[in-house]
Design a protein around this motif. Sequence first.
Motif, short mmCIF file in Angstrom:
data_model
loop_
_atom_site.label_atom_id
_atom_site.label_comp_id
_atom_site.label_asym_id
_atom_site.label_seq_id
_atom_site.Cartn_x
_atom_site.Cartn_y
_atom_site.Cartn_z
N LEU A 193 0.84 -1.20 0.00
CA LEU A 193 0.00 0.00 0.00
C LEU A 193 0.87 1.25 0.00
O LEU A 193 1.97 1.26 0.56
N GLU A 194 0.35 2.31 -0.60
CA GLU A 194 0.99 3.63 -0.56
C GLU A 194 0.05 4.58 0.16
O GLU A 194 -1.11 4.73 -0.23
N PHE A 195 0.54 5.24 1.21
CA PHE A 195 -0.28 6.14 2.00
C PHE A 195 0.64 6.97 2.90
O PHE A 195 1.81 6.63 3.08
N PRO A 196 0.12 8.06 3.49
CA PRO A 196 0.94 8.84 4.42
C PRO A 196 1.21 8.05 5.71
O PRO A 196 0.28 7.63 6.38
N SER A 197 2.47 7.87 6.04
CA SER A 197 2.86 7.04 7.18
C SER A 197 3.14 7.92 8.39
O SER A 197 4.25 7.92 8.92
N ILE A 198 2.14 8.67 8.86
CA ILE A 198 2.23 9.62 9.98
C ILE A 198 3.21 10.74 9.65
O ILE A 198 2.83 11.88 9.53
N SER A 199 4.49 10.38 9.53
CA SER A 199 5.51 11.33 9.08
C SER A 199 6.71 10.52 8.62
O SER A 199 6.92 9.39 9.07
N ARG A 200 7.48 11.08 7.73
CA ARG A 200 8.68 10.37 7.25
C ARG A 200 9.66 10.13 8.40
O ARG A 200 10.31 9.09 8.46
N ASN A 201 9.76 11.10 9.29
CA ASN A 201 10.69 10.95 10.40
C ASN A 201 10.28 9.80 11.32
O ASN A 201 11.12 8.98 11.72
N TRP A 202 8.98 9.72 11.64
CA TRP A 202 8.50 8.62 12.47
C TRP A 202 8.67 7.29 11.74
O TRP A 202 9.03 6.28 12.35
N ALA A 203 8.39 7.27 10.46
CA ALA A 203 8.54 6.04 9.69
C ALA A 203 9.98 5.54 9.76
O ALA A 203 10.23 4.34 9.94
N HIS A 204 10.92 6.46 9.63
CA HIS A 204 12.33 6.08 9.71
C HIS A 204 12.65 5.48 11.08
O HIS A 204 13.34 4.46 11.19
N PHE A 206 10.71 3.92 13.07
CA PHE A 206 10.02 2.66 13.33
C PHE A 206 10.36 1.59 12.30
O PHE A 206 9.60 0.64 12.12
N GLY A 207 11.50 1.75 11.63
CA GLY A 207 11.97 0.69 10.74
C GLY A 207 11.53 0.81 9.30
O GLY A 207 11.68 -0.13 8.52
N GLY A 208 10.99 1.96 8.90
CA GLY A 208 10.63 2.16 7.50
C GLY A 208 9.20 2.57 7.28
O GLY A 208 8.88 3.23 6.29
N TRP A 209 8.30 2.18 8.18
CA TRP A 209 6.90 2.62 8.08
C TRP A 209 6.23 2.47 9.43
O TRP A 209 6.64 1.66 10.27
N VAL A 210 5.19 3.27 9.64
CA VAL A 210 4.46 3.20 10.90
C VAL A 210 3.06 3.77 10.68
O VAL A 210 2.88 4.73 9.91
N VAL A 211 2.07 3.16 11.30
CA VAL A 211 0.72 3.71 11.32
C VAL A 211 0.28 3.83 12.77
O VAL A 211 0.60 2.98 13.60
N GLY A 212 -0.43 4.91 13.06
CA GLY A 212 -1.07 5.07 14.35
C GLY A 212 -2.56 5.04 14.12
O GLY A 212 -3.04 5.45 13.06
N GLU A 213 -3.34 4.60 15.12
CA GLU A 213 -4.76 4.37 14.87
C GLU A 213 -5.48 5.66 14.47
O GLU A 213 -5.88 5.83 13.32
N TRP A 214 -5.61 6.62 15.42
CA TRP A 214 -6.39 7.79 15.01
C TRP A 214 -5.60 8.69 14.07
O TRP A 214 -6.19 9.40 13.25
N ASP A 215 -4.28 8.61 14.11
CA ASP A 215 -3.46 9.32 13.13
C ASP A 215 -3.82 8.88 11.71
O ASP A 215 -3.99 9.70 10.80
N CYS A 216 -3.92 7.57 11.53
CA CYS A 216 -4.16 7.03 10.20
C CYS A 216 -5.57 7.34 9.71
O CYS A 216 -5.78 7.68 8.54
#
Length: 692
Positions: A193-204, A206-216
């Motif tokens: 999937l391609e989508f905003p992963s909270i922020s690029r900095n947070w994704a980095h 958390f190992g490359g990608w991250v989703v938060g529940e209400w963030d997402c």
Amino acid sequence: MVGRLKAPQDVQLVLEAYSPGAGDFAGTYSVRPQEAQINGEHFVDGVFGKAAHFVVAVDRPVVGAGLFSEVNQLQKMMDAGQLANPSKENKADVVGVQLAVDSHQSHGAAGLQFAASARRGAHFVAKIGWNPAEMSQYVHRLLASGQIASILDRNAESYAGRRPHITGLFAGAPEAIGNSLFWNSLYVPALGLEFPSISRNWAHGFGGWVVGEWDCFFGSLLTNVEDSQQTSAGVRAILLAQSPNGVVPNVDAANGISPDRSQPPVGAYIVWKDYARNPDIEQLRWAYPRLKKWHEWWLANRGDGQAWRDGNQDGLLEWGSDRGATFSVGGRGFLVQAKWESGMDDSPMYDDVTYNPKTYTMELDDVGLNSLYALDAECLAKIAAILGYEDDNRRFVAEYDRVKSLVRQLLWNEQDGIFENRYWDGRFSKRLSPTNFYPLVAGIATTKQAKRMVREHLLNPEEFWGKYVIPTIARNDPAFQDQYYWRGDIWGPTNYLVYQAINRYGEDEVALEFAEKSYDLFMEDWQAHQRTNEQYYAWGGSAGGDVHYTWGALLCLIGMQQFIDENPWDGLRFGALQPPREGQLLGVMWKEHRYDVTIGPALTSVRRDGQTRFDADAGVVVRNYSVTPDGLSFSMRTARTTRIETMEANSGAVSLMVDGGPARHLPVRDGVVTFTVPAGSHSISETWGDRL
């Protein structure tokens, strides 16, 4: 893919190529610096005997090149200085940092270093395919043609023409939303999937990608301004993380998940809103059973007769964190993780709250949680009705009524004139935050209660009102001075929910001012530094969180939704009550129709697919705007006598009824029906055709 890079003449640029994701890399890269080119190959499952190929080339002389085991090795070399100089003796395979020289598989990343021309920049072409020789000829032919700049300019002009934009009041809001969200978009190979992963900095981190529940979920509202595919992907990303027991986790990422805790249950509300704007019935069918299972988890028996989040068994919910042996990101089973489930991690509301190690919950019935849980039930009932699940619809309507009654009965403090959190020993918590207004967004408050809350608390400058709104703890709370994270800063998600709350109760003047204050707070830093902040100081500016965080753009969405929005309780809504100046929203898509909406002190106008459908000579708010084969109906609020023109009937005559009064037959002249209404709130219907 073609691209253009611009930089001052003395800035060195590095074009990187590397394999996405972690794990074994079934391919390799090589560099050809004399041709300013990187070649790559990658083996594909189910394709035997040949590899897929990748070629990228630039139109500037290469001053450094290298091959690397992985991209972080390349980045370390960039931090240390220039990449290796190209060697005339080794044109085909220049090595920069190579951990295993004899292993071709170590070349998992490659880089070309060059300087952009100050006048025309640097251009590159990237291509994938099966024949590397033909691909190489193609990319260099395209680079030599000089067409890349014109290709990019044409596409940029086309994109600017079709994306929504605003002039005047709330100018630039849609563009800021799109630029912020799509800059943070990532492709997640593990999810496809391609989508905003909270922020690029947070994704980095958390190992490359991250989703938060209400963030997402909130991210999906923001991408839905322009891109329905990323909207769908964002919803799928978080719901795919659902645990077998129903928990939609606080966090899911490349390096772990949090099975012990969830976060605010905003999913059904936002999925309903996404569907209302872009009716994707298959997405709704896919999401519904997952949202239903998540809703049922909160009060489900965890296996010992205890509900997961009703520790004192009074029918109301508390935040919590489950104890257990399974790894959870950030730990589990203590007060700090229960606070994280609230989404307001260090809120002063929870400074003196006790965590119960037997129930796994805080010993505090939470206003915000129970209100959002009620809203979740209300919206699940609406979704069930759309899907034809009549039994589910009735069950969720009953659940909504049950929670609504309990919150009114147990969490309203008549003395203080507001809903408050309540300790298990019966004491009300006097610490006020935006969540104390959530009973409004869920439709729980009576009209009288809502008016008290807005006038005695929201508009009270000693508590929440001010130049910018609204802080995450009341201004007269001792913790407000902390101005750190959820201790007094202003956040996009809480502002968005409070904005929807006051809109639900028809507080149109307050809603407009709230939208202006939110927009001004965002634009102050956006225009100066192009930052979308995780949170903001109560006096303005970045409050030290992530400066490119997706949900900061909710402050812009609030202003945009003054033009047009849709909710389960308001239907299609447009217009602002007596705005201070004119604004025009152009090109917003709604149910596959293009809308242009103009608001102003002397005009409210709506065009659909290029044709004007509604005009008023005042700044008015219209709700529940509905066109059927039989006629048109809507409710409207205006501050003065207003002339209305509707253009939904083609010809003949219509039967007009205002506020249930006697019907009047009005002619349709050149497709226009004209009438006047006095100041106030009105219910209006037009009937035509066989029903006339």
